[in-house]
Motif scaffolding. Structure first.
Motif, PDB file in Angstrom:
ATOM      1  N   LEU A   1      -8.226  14.675 -13.313  1.00 57.89           N
ATOM      2  CA  LEU A   1      -6.859  14.178 -13.523  1.00 57.89           C
ATOM      3  C   LEU A   1      -6.431  14.391 -14.970  1.00 57.89           C
ATOM      4  N   GLU A   2      -7.330  14.105 -15.895  1.00 63.01           N
ATOM      5  CA  GLU A   2      -7.021  14.264 -17.318  1.00 63.01           C
ATOM      6  C   GLU A   2      -6.748  15.721 -17.669  1.00 63.01           C
ATOM      7  N   LYS A   3      -7.352  16.639 -16.922  1.00 66.92           N
ATOM      8  CA  LYS A   3      -7.136  18.063 -17.165  1.00 66.92           C
ATOM      9  C   LYS A   3      -5.890  18.597 -16.455  1.00 66.92           C
ATOM     10  N   GLY A   4      -5.157  17.714 -15.801  1.00 65.36           N
ATOM     11  CA  GLY A   4      -3.911  18.124 -15.179  1.00 65.36           C
ATOM     12  C   GLY A   4      -4.036  18.643 -13.766  1.00 65.36           C
ATOM     13  N   ARG A   5      -5.174  18.390 -13.121  1.00 69.16           N
ATOM     14  CA  ARG A   5      -5.359  18.824 -11.737  1.00 69.16           C
ATOM     15  C   ARG A   5      -4.944  17.712 -10.778  1.00 69.16           C
ATOM     16  N   ILE A   6      -4.376  18.087  -9.654  1.00 69.71           N
ATOM     17  CA  ILE A   6      -4.107  17.121  -8.601  1.00 69.71           C
ATOM     18  C   ILE A   6      -5.401  16.913  -7.817  1.00 69.71           C
ATOM     19  N   VAL A   7      -5.798  15.671  -7.656  1.00 70.20           N
ATOM     20  CA  VAL A   7      -7.060  15.354  -6.995  1.00 70.20           C
ATOM     21  C   VAL A   7      -6.783  14.786  -5.606  1.00 70.20           C
ATOM     22  N   ILE A   8      -7.427  15.347  -4.600  1.00 74.36           N
ATOM     23  CA  ILE A   8      -7.303  14.866  -3.224  1.00 74.36           C
ATOM     24  C   ILE A   8      -8.636  14.256  -2.821  1.00 74.36           C
ATOM     25  N   PHE A   9      -8.594  13.031  -2.326  1.00 73.01           N
ATOM     26  CA  PHE A   9      -9.804  12.345  -1.878  1.00 73.01           C
ATOM     27  C   PHE A   9      -9.873  12.411  -0.352  1.00 73.01           C
ATOM     28  N   GLY A  10     -10.933  13.004   0.175  1.00 74.89           N
ATOM     29  CA  GLY A  10     -11.092  13.109   1.614  1.00 74.89           C
ATOM     30  C   GLY A  10     -12.236  12.263   2.134  1.00 74.89           C
ATOM     31  N   ALA A  11     -12.296  12.119   3.455  1.00 75.37           N
ATOM     32  CA  ALA A  11     -13.372  11.393   4.161  1.00 75.37           C
ATOM     33  C   ALA A  11     -13.370   9.905   3.902  1.00 75.37           C
ATOM     34  N   GLY A  12     -12.210   9.345   3.576  1.00 76.24           N
ATOM     35  CA  GLY A  12     -12.106   7.900   3.403  1.00 76.24           C
ATOM     36  C   GLY A  12     -13.065   7.365   2.367  1.00 76.24           C
ATOM     37  N   THR A  13     -13.704   6.237   2.683  1.00 75.30           N
ATOM     38  CA  THR A  13     -14.698   5.667   1.774  1.00 75.30           C
ATOM     39  C   THR A  13     -16.083   6.233   2.054  1.00 75.30           C
ATOM     40  N   GLY A  14     -16.211   7.000   3.150  1.00 73.75           N
ATOM     41  CA  GLY A  14     -17.516   7.512   3.552  1.00 73.75           C
ATOM     42  C   GLY A  14     -18.282   6.530   4.419  1.00 73.75           C
ATOM     43  N   ASN A  15     -17.629   5.415   4.757  1.00 72.59           N
ATOM     44  CA  ASN A  15     -18.275   4.373   5.553  1.00 72.59           C
ATOM     45  C   ASN A  15     -17.448   4.056   6.794  1.00 72.59           C
ATOM     46  N   PRO A  16     -18.100   3.837   7.936  1.00 73.03           N
ATOM     47  CA  PRO A  16     -17.352   3.417   9.126  1.00 73.03           C
ATOM     48  C   PRO A  16     -16.783   2.015   8.935  1.00 73.03           C
ATOM     49  N   TYR A  17     -15.819   1.661   9.767  1.00 77.79           N
ATOM     50  CA  TYR A  17     -15.158   0.345   9.770  1.00 77.79           C
ATOM     51  C   TYR A  17     -14.194   0.145   8.608  1.00 77.79           C
ATOM     52  N   PHE A  18     -13.960   1.180   7.806  1.00 72.47           N
ATOM     53  CA  PHE A  18     -12.980   1.086   6.732  1.00 72.47           C
ATOM     54  C   PHE A  18     -11.903   2.142   6.941  1.00 72.47           C
ATOM     55  N   THR A  19     -10.647   1.747   6.748  1.00 72.69           N
ATOM     56  CA  THR A  19      -9.530   2.657   6.975  1.00 72.69           C
ATOM     57  C   THR A  19      -9.250   3.505   5.740  1.00 72.69           C
ATOM     58  N   THR A  20      -8.390   4.507   5.907  1.00 72.15           N
ATOM     59  CA  THR A  20      -7.979   5.296   4.747  1.00 72.15           C
ATOM     60  C   THR A  20      -7.033   4.503   3.843  1.00 72.15           C
ATOM     61  N   ASP A  21      -6.395   3.446   4.364  1.00 70.13           N
ATOM     62  CA  ASP A  21      -5.637   2.541   3.489  1.00 70.13           C
ATOM     63  C   ASP A  21      -6.582   1.874   2.497  1.00 70.13           C
ATOM     64  N   THR A  22      -7.699   1.400   3.000  1.00 66.43           N
ATOM     65  CA  THR A  22      -8.692   0.788   2.120  1.00 66.43           C
ATOM     66  C   THR A  22      -9.253   1.821   1.142  1.00 66.43           C
ATOM     67  N   ALA A  23      -9.474   3.040   1.628  1.00 60.72           N
ATOM     68  CA  ALA A  23      -9.943   4.119   0.742  1.00 60.72           C
ATOM     69  C   ALA A  23      -8.939   4.365  -0.374  1.00 60.72           C
ATOM     70  N   ALA A  24      -7.653   4.353  -0.043  1.00 58.58           N
ATOM     71  CA  ALA A  24      -6.612   4.583  -1.046  1.00 58.58           C
ATOM     72  C   ALA A  24      -6.630   3.488  -2.104  1.00 58.58           C
ATOM     73  N   SER A  25      -6.731   2.235  -1.673  1.00 55.64           N
ATOM     74  CA  SER A  25      -6.771   1.122  -2.624  1.00 55.64           C
ATOM     75  C   SER A  25      -8.016   1.195  -3.489  1.00 55.64           C
ATOM     76  N   LEU A  26      -9.152   1.502  -2.865  1.00 56.06           N
ATOM     77  CA  LEU A  26     -10.412   1.590  -3.604  1.00 56.06           C
ATOM     78  C   LEU A  26     -10.373   2.698  -4.647  1.00 56.06           C
ATOM     79  N   ARG A  27      -9.937   3.881  -4.244  1.00 55.47           N
ATOM     80  CA  ARG A  27      -9.881   4.998  -5.197  1.00 55.47           C
ATOM     81  C   ARG A  27      -8.870   4.711  -6.310  1.00 55.47           C
ATOM     82  N   ALA A  28      -7.758   4.076  -5.964  1.00 57.35           N
ATOM     83  CA  ALA A  28      -6.751   3.751  -6.983  1.00 57.35           C
ATOM     84  C   ALA A  28      -7.326   2.827  -8.042  1.00 57.35           C
ATOM     85  N   VAL A  29      -8.093   1.834  -7.612  1.00 55.79           N
ATOM     86  CA  VAL A  29      -8.732   0.914  -8.555  1.00 55.79           C
ATOM     87  C   VAL A  29      -9.775   1.650  -9.388  1.00 55.79           C
TER      88      VAL A  29
END
Length: 235
Positions: A120-148
């Motif tokens: 991100l600091e180098k100016g690249r757009i970063v895409i996070f795939g595969a959620g959190t990598g754990n079952p029972y967690f949504t991509t909404d939770t992945a988004a909040s986790l990665r944002a934090v």
């Protein structure tokens, strides 16, 4: 509001466009154009995409599939969507990196927090795939986790509606939209913004959420510029 670093959450369904399933290349191209316009302003952007246009773990569980197996299949669907958006973004001339919570070394990098921040600091757009990598967690939770984890200033959830309503506006014509709402009210009114795990994570870390219509071209830039469109969730 001025944003230095944004986490954009896109639903898998939004990539369908007018299709019944799969990926609408024109819709993905529109998203890429809008994201590139915001990135050109010097704003750092990370993205999390769902996989519901291809596969939904919860739906498969209801049909009798093992939940863990179904959720992993859903994670793979998010990677397919991430690769489609990555391709569209790079066609606009921006540099991207796809990082996933499940190792797939031939097509992406494993998620490492410091590496993601450095991209991100180098100016690249970063895409996070595969959620959190754990079952029972949504991509909404992945988004909040990665944002934090990356110290984002805001989670922007791009949807097919222009904010949070008292009810589903596509089903209830009497539904009214909130311009701003607190995390507590989201809980008490049981509003379908993000799942409760994701909401709690944002609330505990004082991370605001903005829900807006991503399908209207130019909306992402308007909201990044501070225009009061969509619904703001905070405090």
């Amino acid at each position: 509001m001025n944003y230095k670093r944004i986490l954009l959450k896109l639903s898998g369904e939004s990539l369908m466009g007018e299709k019944q399933y799969g990926i609408d290349i024109d819709r993905v191209a529109q998203y890429a154009k809008d994201i590139t316009e915001v990135h050109a302003q010097g704003i750092e952007i990370a993205i999390v995409i769902g996989g519901g246009n291809i596969y939904r773990g919860l739906s498969a569980e209801k049909a009798g599939m093992d939940r863990v197996q179904a959720d992993y299949m859903g994670m793979l669907a998010t990677v397919i969507n991430s690769m489609a958006l990555q391709d569209a973004l790079e066609k606009t001339g921006v540099k991207t990196r796809l990082l996933t919570a499940i190792k797939m070394e031939q097509i992406c990098e494993p998620f490492i927090r410091r590496r993601a921040v450095r991209h991100l600091e180098k100016g690249r757009i970063v895409i996070f795939g595969a959620g959190t990598g754990n079952p029972y967690f949504t991509t909404d939770t992945a988004a909040s986790l990665r944002a934090v984890e990356i110290n984002a200033d805001v989670v922007m959830k791009g949807t097919r509606v222009d904010g949070i309503y008292t009810a589903d506006p596509l089903k209830d014509p009497t539904a009214t939209r909130f311009d701003e709402i607190s995390f507590t009210d989201v809980y008490e009114k049981s509003l379908n913004v993000m799942d409760m795990t994701a909401i709690t994570l944002c609330q505990e870390n004082n991370l605001p959420i903005i829900v807006f219509d991503m399908n209207k071209p130019g909306n992402f830039k308007r909201i990044a510029d501070g225009e009061p469109i969509g619904t703001l969730v905070r405090g």
